[in-house]
Motif scaffolding. Sequence first.
Motif, PDB file in Angstrom:
ATOM      1  N   GLU A  45       0.736  -1.033  -0.039  1.00  0.00           N
ATOM      2  CA  GLU A  45      -0.367   0.123  -0.353  1.00  0.00           C
ATOM      3  C   GLU A  45       0.822   1.167   0.389  1.00  0.00           C
ATOM      4  O   GLU A  45       1.179   2.239  -0.712  1.00  0.00           O
ATOM      5  CB  GLU A  45      -0.692  -0.587   1.688  1.00  0.00           C
ATOM      6  CG  GLU A  45      -1.996   1.431   0.845  1.00  0.00           C
ATOM      7  CD  GLU A  45      -3.159   0.915   2.285  1.00  0.00           C
ATOM      8  OE1 GLU A  45      -2.990   1.698   3.462  1.00  0.00           O
ATOM      9  OE2 GLU A  45      -3.959   0.475   2.211  1.00  0.00           O
ATOM     10  N   LYS A  46       2.055   1.363   0.815  1.00  0.00           N
ATOM     11  CA  LYS A  46       2.967   2.156   1.050  1.00  0.00           C
ATOM     12  C   LYS A  46       3.992   2.263   1.912  1.00  0.00           C
ATOM     13  O   LYS A  46       4.393   1.130   2.287  1.00  0.00           O
ATOM     14  CB  LYS A  46       2.503   4.032   1.530  1.00  0.00           C
ATOM     15  CG  LYS A  46       1.965   3.293   2.814  1.00  0.00           C
ATOM     16  CD  LYS A  46       1.358   4.628   3.541  1.00  0.00           C
ATOM     17  CE  LYS A  46       1.609   4.153   5.261  1.00  0.00           C
ATOM     18  NZ  LYS A  46       1.210   5.878   6.157  1.00  0.00           N
ATOM     19  N   ILE A  47       5.051   3.109   1.228  1.00  0.00           N
ATOM     20  CA  ILE A  47       6.457   2.782   1.915  1.00  0.00           C
ATOM     21  C   ILE A  47       6.975   3.832   2.594  1.00  0.00           C
ATOM     22  O   ILE A  47       6.784   5.031   1.688  1.00  0.00           O
ATOM     23  CB  ILE A  47       7.595   2.080   0.294  1.00  0.00           C
ATOM     24  CG1 ILE A  47       9.036   1.699   1.510  1.00  0.00           C
ATOM     25  CG2 ILE A  47       7.374   3.070  -0.390  1.00  0.00           C
ATOM     26  CD1 ILE A  47       9.715   0.902   0.235  1.00  0.00           C
ATOM     27  N   GLU A  48       8.036   3.885   2.961  1.00  0.00           N
ATOM     28  CA  GLU A  48       8.351   4.705   4.351  1.00  0.00           C
ATOM     29  C   GLU A  48       9.925   4.666   4.586  1.00  0.00           C
ATOM     30  O   GLU A  48      10.203   3.084   4.886  1.00  0.00           O
ATOM     31  CB  GLU A  48       7.421   5.215   4.846  1.00  0.00           C
ATOM     32  CG  GLU A  48       5.911   5.492   5.261  1.00  0.00           C
ATOM     33  CD  GLU A  48       5.038   5.985   6.628  1.00  0.00           C
ATOM     34  OE1 GLU A  48       4.984   5.320   7.354  1.00  0.00           O
ATOM     35  OE2 GLU A  48       4.063   6.294   6.910  1.00  0.00           O
ATOM     36  N   ARG A  49      10.292   5.436   4.494  1.00  0.00           N
ATOM     37  CA  ARG A  49      11.627   5.403   5.327  1.00  0.00           C
ATOM     38  C   ARG A  49      11.706   6.235   5.959  1.00  0.00           C
ATOM     39  O   ARG A  49      12.016   7.294   6.617  1.00  0.00           O
ATOM     40  CB  ARG A  49      12.626   6.268   4.016  1.00  0.00           C
ATOM     41  CG  ARG A  49      14.132   6.554   3.895  1.00  0.00           C
ATOM     42  CD  ARG A  49      14.760   6.826   2.919  1.00  0.00           C
ATOM     43  NE  ARG A  49      16.152   6.460   3.501  1.00  0.00           N
ATOM     44  CZ  ARG A  49      17.576   7.086   2.495  1.00  0.00           C
ATOM     45  NH1 ARG A  49      16.927   7.056   1.252  1.00  0.00           N
ATOM     46  NH2 ARG A  49      18.276   7.083   3.051  1.00  0.00           N
ATOM     47  N   LYS A  50      13.015   5.664   7.256  1.00  0.00           N
ATOM     48  CA  LYS A  50      13.118   6.259   8.518  1.00  0.00           C
ATOM     49  C   LYS A  50      14.375   7.196   7.866  1.00  0.00           C
ATOM     50  O   LYS A  50      15.214   6.814   7.600  1.00  0.00           O
ATOM     51  CB  LYS A  50      13.328   5.231   9.458  1.00  0.00           C
ATOM     52  CG  LYS A  50      11.768   4.456  10.381  1.00  0.00           C
ATOM     53  CD  LYS A  50      11.978   3.451  10.997  1.00  0.00           C
ATOM     54  CE  LYS A  50      10.940   3.222  11.765  1.00  0.00           C
ATOM     55  NZ  LYS A  50      10.744   2.015  12.655  1.00  0.00           N
ATOM     56  N   LYS A  51      14.745   8.012   9.264  1.00  0.00           N
ATOM     57  CA  LYS A  51      16.076   8.403   9.912  1.00  0.00           C
ATOM     58  C   LYS A  51      17.066   7.800   9.564  1.00  0.00           C
ATOM     59  O   LYS A  51      18.181   8.097   8.667  1.00  0.00           O
ATOM     60  CB  LYS A  51      15.929  10.122  10.607  1.00  0.00           C
ATOM     61  CG  LYS A  51      15.139  10.809  10.835  1.00  0.00           C
ATOM     62  CD  LYS A  51      15.173  11.593  11.700  1.00  0.00           C
ATOM     63  CE  LYS A  51      14.474  12.775  12.006  1.00  0.00           C
ATOM     64  NZ  LYS A  51      14.181  13.947  12.738  1.00  0.00           N
ATOM     65  N   SER A  52      17.248   6.639  10.237  1.00  0.00           N
ATOM     66  CA  SER A  52      18.416   5.404  10.083  1.00  0.00           C
ATOM     67  C   SER A  52      18.386   4.899   8.359  1.00  0.00           C
ATOM     68  O   SER A  52      19.663   4.320   8.281  1.00  0.00           O
ATOM     69  CB  SER A  52      17.493   4.456  10.895  1.00  0.00           C
ATOM     70  OG  SER A  52      16.841   4.072  10.460  1.00  0.00           O
ATOM     71  N   GLY A  53      17.476   5.467   7.655  1.00  0.00           N
ATOM     72  CA  GLY A  53      17.967   4.637   6.463  1.00  0.00           C
ATOM     73  C   GLY A  53      16.968   3.469   6.513  1.00  0.00           C
ATOM     74  O   GLY A  53      16.844   2.396   4.988  1.00  0.00           O
TER      75      GLY A  53
END
Length: 504
Positions: A465-473
């Motif tokens: 449905e969706k993809i998210e990226r965190k600050k850690s990569g």
Amino acid sequence: MLKTLFLSLILLFILSFIAPPSFAQHHISTLMIVCPSLSNDHRIPDFKNPNCEESSFYTLKPQNRQIWVKANLVYSPDSSIESKPMALFWAGKASSHIYLNGTLVAKNGDPSTDKKFENPGKMDFVAYVAPSLLRQGNNELVLRMSAHHGFLNLGAPLHQLSIDDYSSPKLLLLKHYWPSLIPLGILLLGAAYFGILGLKLTRPAPYFFLPMTAVFSAGQLCVEVMRAFYTYAYPFHDVRLVLILLMSLGFGLCLFGYILYSLNARFGRLLFAGISVLTLTAIFTVQGFDYKSAIALGFPCIASLVVSCLYAFKKRTNAPILAAALLIYISTLIWAPNDFLDIYFFYFVSAFVFFLFIQQLKISEEERLESAQEKARADKLQLIIDQNQSQEESRYLTVRGASTTELVKISNIAICKGAGDYVELILTNKRTILHNETLAELENILPSSFLRVHRSYIVNTSLIEKIERKKSGVGVLTLTDAGTIPVSRRIMPSVRERVESIAT
């Protein structure tokens, strides 16, 4: 890996005991009479002034004053010594005139009671001594010296005063330092290789810190060896000591930075800043540049050992071997803090950095292979565009449990989660089935619409449905009616690109 450690430790052990040739060994008696001088009278005093006191050569401090010093030399010639020319050897931060049995035999600059009238002498020099000036038995050696120049007040500014067979001071220093040219070449080549390699990477931090350790080691080596090629006046010795200290500090902090980044240590930047402040504080607190340089090396190295041991207990890859190498390195530094910087440093540090180079090459090769595998997995996602959805929906997977076997429609599988020798199949209706196969085996069976996005997860890409990226990569995938799963940092860009292409 154990073989690499074993060979490296043998190399460290052998090199640490390759001691360079020493200076002349026939030292004058260190017990001396010292008298302060308030005038520039060149006549030798009688040394009976109440202000005169006994001292040793290595504790004499002529800084910001002029002094007269008298020592005793016992000379017992034999046939072998008489056939060779004799010389007086000097190494120290002072200008001096030296008298043997009342005769001036050497002028190293011009000492004075005033800075503006003092002509700074050389840090190292040799003066020929005529055989006729030496008497069998006791000989009187008198020095007039001063040290008004320079900006450091050293605890032991004088290093050597001896009489022995004549030899060039540069030749003696070259014999002392020439073996260091070999590790110097190794360090420079290693620094160049890893520096160029780091420029090609998106995460160059480990490849920055590692070559910089070699650069600082090579820099200190060059400053040390410079003494053999350039006979400098004693005030420059202060500059040389400061450069050695800065190179030692740079080496220590870069080593610590490399350990933090190579082990992906938590709070790496905070730890690096804290150790930097602690090391600088200790440097300004202690006396003696040998100890300052030892602290500049030792504090970051001890911190590196602590971090390596901590992650070794956590079973982090390469942490145990780094901890073992650091332990040997630090033990040598503690065992001989003074000799380490002069004798062992050239060989031991070069071997230690060389060992780190070998380790980093192994890590680089492992990362290259892992990257190639993950790229192959990412390329697999491209086949989604050409897949035949109708055919895939009609396919079934035979799921074998502990006591049951059933057919599960592949299109109904949302997530495959690794659980040791088993796999948890999470269906679109949120039902979970335990399958008696490994995740790697299941990856080879499932169609191209399934993608391994993490070492423990395979997902049905049609449900993304969706993809998210965190600050850690790292990333997080959200699946329709199936919750979220993590995405590894390395495969994150490929997954995101494919998801966006599917969406469009």
